[in-house]
Enzyme design. Sequence first.
Site, PDB file in Angstrom:
ATOM      1  CG  HIS A 130      -2.161  -0.831   1.035  1.00 33.65           C
ATOM      2  ND1 HIS A 130      -3.299  -0.382   0.407  1.00 33.65           N
ATOM      3  CD2 HIS A 130      -2.415  -2.107   1.410  1.00 33.65           C
ATOM      4  CE1 HIS A 130      -4.220  -1.345   0.412  1.00 33.65           C
ATOM      5  NE2 HIS A 130      -3.697  -2.399   1.012  1.00 33.65           N
ATOM      6  CD  GLU A 182      -4.555  -9.146   2.963  1.00 30.59           C
ATOM      7  OE1 GLU A 182      -4.820  -8.121   2.310  1.00 30.59           O
ATOM      8  OE2 GLU A 182      -3.611  -9.213   3.768  1.00 30.59           O
ATOM      9  CG  HIS A 205      -4.264  -6.503  -0.968  1.00 29.59           C
ATOM     10  ND1 HIS A 205      -3.597  -5.675  -0.086  1.00 29.59           N
ATOM     11  CD2 HIS A 205      -3.432  -6.608  -2.041  1.00 29.59           C
ATOM     12  CE1 HIS A 205      -2.451  -5.306  -0.604  1.00 29.59           C
ATOM     13  NE2 HIS A 205      -2.320  -5.869  -1.796  1.00 29.59           N
TER      14      HIS A 205
END
Length: 239
Positions: free
Chosen positions: A134, A203, A206
């Site tokens: 990120h 995930e 994501h």
Amino acid sequence: MKPYQQIEIVECGEPLLPIPLELFAVESPHPYQKLGATYGERSPYHLRQRVLTNLLQAQAQLQLRYPGWRIQIFDAYRPIAVQQFMVDYTFGQVLQAQGLTLAELSAAQRQVIWEQVYQIWAVPSLDPHTPPPHSTGAAVDITLVDTTGKTVNMGSAIDELSARSHPDYFANSTDPAEQQYHSHRQLLWEVMGSAGFQRHPGEWWHFSFGDQMWVWLTNQENPDNSAVARYGWVESPSD
């Protein structure tokens, strides 16, 4: 070090742009800001230029299939300081859930908890060779909202520290509700995949494009691929 962090980064210099939030659904205030995370001068709702272009394409694909539905952005750009905040916060939440205090932990217990935390959180590394996804502006955490603005049920919360976070957790369920959860996760994956994104293996929420994880997953699909990552760590203006 996680496997994807061995991928070479050749920074392309592409700008980090504000996401046009009027085009997407968004939670406000930002979920991590509500917990106390400080982002400084730059909003978390930023992505690299190409990543943002691809996200808009994914939403267009979604709306071809489900008119009126939108992608809801949970998190995008995350400074290293926020990554550290969330890692520490999650560690504290695990302690609380288990009825433990930091002072009473043995070294072995502490290690076990950190392993749990790092199942879904990248290490807040300042090493330019191993940036958290990120922090590159190339990763985004998302879900979907329907025509009424209601969040589509994916069967677990974003950032949930459990096996239910795995994208295929409900894949073989015979329960009708859980089959629906899997269907929703597949829809999210299909529209994002159609725009060039890769999904985090652990995930459901994501997705990334152009970072180390994206290259690592792409190379697994095509072993002859020798691509390098195009996005490295982006410094926060307040750092």
